[in-house]
Write an enzyme that holds these catalytic residues in place. Structure first.
Site, PDB file in Angstrom:
ATOM      1  N   PHE A 124     -26.222  57.481 -18.705  1.00  0.00           N
ATOM      2  CA  PHE A 124     -27.175  57.473 -17.610  1.00  0.00           C
ATOM      3  C   PHE A 124     -26.401  57.190 -16.326  1.00  0.00           C
ATOM      4  O   PHE A 124     -25.626  56.244 -16.259  1.00  0.00           O
ATOM      5  CB  PHE A 124     -28.269  56.425 -17.833  1.00  0.00           C
ATOM      6  CG  PHE A 124     -29.286  56.429 -16.732  1.00  0.00           C
ATOM      7  CD1 PHE A 124     -30.208  57.460 -16.640  1.00  0.00           C
ATOM      8  CD2 PHE A 124     -29.298  55.428 -15.779  1.00  0.00           C
ATOM      9  CE1 PHE A 124     -31.137  57.493 -15.604  1.00  0.00           C
ATOM     10  CE2 PHE A 124     -30.218  55.455 -14.738  1.00  0.00           C
ATOM     11  CZ  PHE A 124     -31.142  56.485 -14.652  1.00  0.00           C
TER      12      PHE A 124
ATOM     13  N   ASP B 139     -31.038  58.351  -8.955  1.00  0.00           N
ATOM     14  CA  ASP B 139     -31.553  56.989  -8.881  1.00  0.00           C
ATOM     15  C   ASP B 139     -31.768  56.359 -10.244  1.00  0.00           C
ATOM     16  O   ASP B 139     -31.876  57.034 -11.259  1.00  0.00           O
ATOM     17  CB  ASP B 139     -32.902  56.985  -8.161  1.00  0.00           C
ATOM     18  CG  ASP B 139     -34.023  57.523  -9.051  1.00  0.00           C
ATOM     19  OD1 ASP B 139     -33.900  58.661  -9.531  1.00  0.00           O
ATOM     20  OD2 ASP B 139     -35.003  56.788  -9.301  1.00  0.00           O
TER      21      ASP B 139
ATOM     22  N   ASP C 256     -29.755  68.414  -9.337  1.00  0.00           N
ATOM     23  CA  ASP C 256     -28.800  67.306  -9.396  1.00  0.00           C
ATOM     24  C   ASP C 256     -28.125  67.241 -10.766  1.00  0.00           C
ATOM     25  O   ASP C 256     -26.918  67.139 -10.880  1.00  0.00           O
ATOM     26  CB  ASP C 256     -29.487  65.964  -9.068  1.00  0.00           C
ATOM     27  CG  ASP C 256     -30.759  65.733  -9.885  1.00  0.00           C
ATOM     28  OD1 ASP C 256     -31.170  66.627 -10.653  1.00  0.00           O
ATOM     29  OD2 ASP C 256     -31.343  64.638  -9.762  1.00  0.00           O
TER      30      ASP C 256
ATOM     31  N   ASP D 226     -29.951  67.612 -18.013  1.00  0.00           N
ATOM     32  CA  ASP D 226     -29.818  66.651 -19.117  1.00  0.00           C
ATOM     33  C   ASP D 226     -30.292  67.361 -20.397  1.00  0.00           C
ATOM     34  O   ASP D 226     -29.530  68.070 -21.040  1.00  0.00           O
ATOM     35  CB  ASP D 226     -30.657  65.423 -18.733  1.00  0.00           C
ATOM     36  CG  ASP D 226     -30.585  64.283 -19.726  1.00  0.00           C
ATOM     37  OD1 ASP D 226     -29.830  64.380 -20.700  1.00  0.00           O
ATOM     38  OD2 ASP D 226     -31.285  63.270 -19.529  1.00  0.00           O
TER      39      ASP D 226
ATOM     40  N   LYS E 213     -25.018  67.413 -18.734  1.00  0.00           N
ATOM     41  CA  LYS E 213     -24.719  66.638 -19.938  1.00  0.00           C
ATOM     42  C   LYS E 213     -24.783  67.609 -21.119  1.00  0.00           C
ATOM     43  O   LYS E 213     -25.851  67.793 -21.724  1.00  0.00           O
ATOM     44  CB  LYS E 213     -25.754  65.516 -20.132  1.00  0.00           C
ATOM     45  CG  LYS E 213     -25.755  64.454 -19.041  1.00  0.00           C
ATOM     46  CD  LYS E 213     -26.788  63.374 -19.350  1.00  0.00           C
ATOM     47  CE  LYS E 213     -26.951  62.387 -18.218  1.00  0.00           C
ATOM     48  NZ  LYS E 213     -28.062  61.439 -18.417  1.00  0.00           N
TER      49      LYS E 213
END
Ligand code: IMP
Length: 176
Positions: free
Chosen positions: A153, A160, A100, A103, A131
């Site tokens: 975020f 979620d 997904d 980071d 990111k």
């Protein structure tokens, strides 16, 4: 929009995601034509991305899943938890891991190292979101990226916050 105790605003609309997913699918069809790749979806956050992306794949392929998590319901990356021991034989196969979001990159790196031991012919990573400013070091296997985003975020489209927001059609960022 409030999710649990945080405020979020729209970042990526559902139709933009749809377009980008189609484009990545077309790229995968071209890159893996005649190779029967194995797609490994990393649950939970990528479940909608996997489902939409896989519908765009029209070459013979196999699909399996693994489950890793590093957030424990919060908004900061922390230790990785390995939920499912990965069992499918991937030796000599072309493997594409579907994530997904990348980071810090810790989760992706952990998974890549674990999979490499199993001797795939090739191993690439496909992530809906990246990111870049949060990434601790370059991941050579990261070949397919849907959208590069700032260090916000985000929730929605499978992602979620405290298990909420996964059902949203678009992607939303936390209002600071
Ligand atoms: P990394 O190990 O720091 O790259 O984090 C990757 C994992 O953390 C992803 O697979 C997500 O499950 C989770 N994650 C990272 N950023 C976000 C975010 O903005 N929203 C929701 N989950 C996130």
């Amino acid at each position: 929009m409030k999710i649990v105790d945080l405020d979020f605003e729209p970042l990526i609309k559902a139709d933009a995601i749809e377009k980008r997913v189609k484009a990545i699918g077309a790229q995968l069809n071209a890159d893996y034509a005649d190779t029967k790749p194995i797609f490994i979806g990393v649950l939970n956050g990528s479940f909608l991305f996997i489902a939409d992306l896989i519908k765009q794949i029209d070459i013979p392929c196999e699909i399996t899943f693994t489950k890793l998590a590093s957030y424990y319901g919060g908004t900061k990356s922390s230790k990785i938890r390995d939920d499912i021991d990965f069992i499918m034989d991937i030796s000599g196969r072309d493997v594409v891991v579907i994530e997904d979001i990348v980071d810090t990159g810790n989760t992706a790196r952990y998974l890549i190292e674990k999979l490499k031991i199993k001797g795939p012919a090739s191993l690439k990573l496909c992530s809906l979101l990246l990111k870049p400013k949060s990434l601790l070091s370059k991941i050579d296997e990261l070949k397919y990226v849907g959208f590069e985003i700032e260090n916000d975020f985000v929730v929605g489209y499978g992602l979620d916050y405290k298990e909420m927001g996964r059902n949203l059609k678009g992607i939303y960022k936390q209002v600071k």
